[in-house]
Write a protein that holds these residues in place. Structure first.
Motif, PDB file in Angstrom:
ATOM      1  N   LYS A  36       0.858  -1.191  -0.225  1.00 55.07           N
ATOM      2  CA  LYS A  36       0.016  -0.099   0.075  1.00 55.07           C
ATOM      3  C   LYS A  36       0.856   1.372   0.032  1.00 55.07           C
ATOM      4  O   LYS A  36       0.472   2.458  -0.565  1.00 55.07           O
ATOM      5  N   SER A  37       2.000   1.057   0.417  1.00 55.43           N
ATOM      6  CA  SER A  37       2.950   2.426   0.602  1.00 55.43           C
ATOM      7  C   SER A  37       3.085   3.107  -0.624  1.00 55.43           C
ATOM      8  O   SER A  37       3.500   4.056  -0.859  1.00 55.43           O
ATOM      9  N   ALA A  40       0.314   5.335  -1.521  1.00 60.30           N
ATOM     10  CA  ALA A  40      -0.352   6.025  -0.407  1.00 60.30           C
ATOM     11  C   ALA A  40      -0.298   7.582  -0.907  1.00 60.30           C
ATOM     12  O   ALA A  40      -0.969   8.263  -0.261  1.00 60.30           O
ATOM     13  N   HIS A  41       0.773   7.970  -1.510  1.00 59.51           N
ATOM     14  CA  HIS A  41       0.950   9.354  -1.910  1.00 59.51           C
ATOM     15  C   HIS A  41       0.114   9.820  -2.926  1.00 59.51           C
ATOM     16  O   HIS A  41      -0.034  11.061  -3.270  1.00 59.51           O
ATOM     17  N   GLU A  45      -5.942   6.591   2.015  1.00 59.07           N
ATOM     18  CA  GLU A  45      -5.868   5.352   2.325  1.00 59.07           C
ATOM     19  C   GLU A  45      -6.927   4.599   2.325  1.00 59.07           C
ATOM     20  O   GLU A  45      -6.949   3.357   1.969  1.00 59.07           O
TER      21      GLU A  45
END
Length: 253
Positions: A36-37, A40-41, A45
């Protein structure tokens, strides 16, 4: 409004996510990313899932993963009867699992992470197994791009090969030119105006009309001088191959 779900988190996926998130005529309802990271930007979320079983309802699911993973990912989708497209330039439409309606959503561009692109100028090539899905694909593509083209898998493969010649191979030649400059204490920036003008010329001229240089002039003296300068066997072979290709191509015109 078309509801879109992006499955993937690589270069192409990230650019598509950014484009659809900014578009007004579509709604990016969800992004699937095993990590997910990585996205994420780009999205809140609550729009990200790392479990295919948790995919929400959408009109169009776009699989943007490595070519070798498309078949497996499409087979693992927990639904049927939906329009599912991949973004590959070289993989057939048939690779999408038959439980869903197969399609292709191919943006023709070179993508690098963290390097913004203007999606409005990027051609999006679409293909659908079901004729009724062309309207859906066109609506989604038109929301982020001003150039939407319908092509079949055979044409897309040819376009992808052509793209490798005009993009990947050309960039590799930039790398060789950069190495030659570095080895001779020259700044590669000296070549950048030449690179820019070469690219700009084909906006107005055909590649054949824009061709210049010793091979185009059949200037054997300069060609022999260049070959004598090149001590690396691989560079010499590449120079000879490209020179002969330019000469032969000129004879066909």
């Amino acid at each position: 409004m078309v509801k879109v779900c992006i499955i993937g988190s690589g270069n192409v996926a990230q650019h598509l996510i950014a484009a659809f998130e900014a578009a007004e005529a579509t709604e990016l309802v969800q992004v699937f990313a095993r990590d997910k990271s990585k996205v994420a930007h780009l999205v809140p979320e609550e729009k990200i899932t790392s479990d295919l079983k948790n995919l929400v309802d959408a009109d169009l699911y776009i699989i943007s993963v490595t070519d070798g993973a498309i078949k497996e990912v499409s087979a693992d989708l927990p639904f049927s009867g939906k329009c599912v497209a991949h973004t590959s330039g070289s993989v057939s439409i048939d690779v999408i699992d038959g439980k869903n309606r197969s399609a292709v959503f191919y943006p023709l561009q070179t993508f690098t992470k963290n390097k913004p692109v203007n999606f409005k100028e990027i051609p999006i090539c679409i293909e659908a197994m079901h004729e009724t899905d062309y309207a859906l694909l066109t609506q989604a593509a038109s929301a982020i791009s001003g150039v939407v083209q319908t092509i079949d898998s055979s044409q897309r493969k040819a376009l992808h090969v052509a793209a490798v010649f005009v993009c990947n191979f050309v960039n590799h030649l930039y790398a060789i030119g950069n190495d030659i400059c570095r080895e001779n204490q020259l700044d590669f920036d000296l070549l950048k105006p030449l690179i820019a003008e070469t690219a700009n010329k084909i906006r107005l001229l055909s590649p054949q009309q824009a061709q210049t240089g010793p091979a185009a002039r059949n200037d054997t003296t300069t060609i022999d001088t260049h070959l004598a300068f090149l001590h690396d066997a691989q560079r010499k072979t590449l120079y000879e191959t490209l020179t002969q290709s330019i000469i032969q191509h000129g004879k066909k015109l």
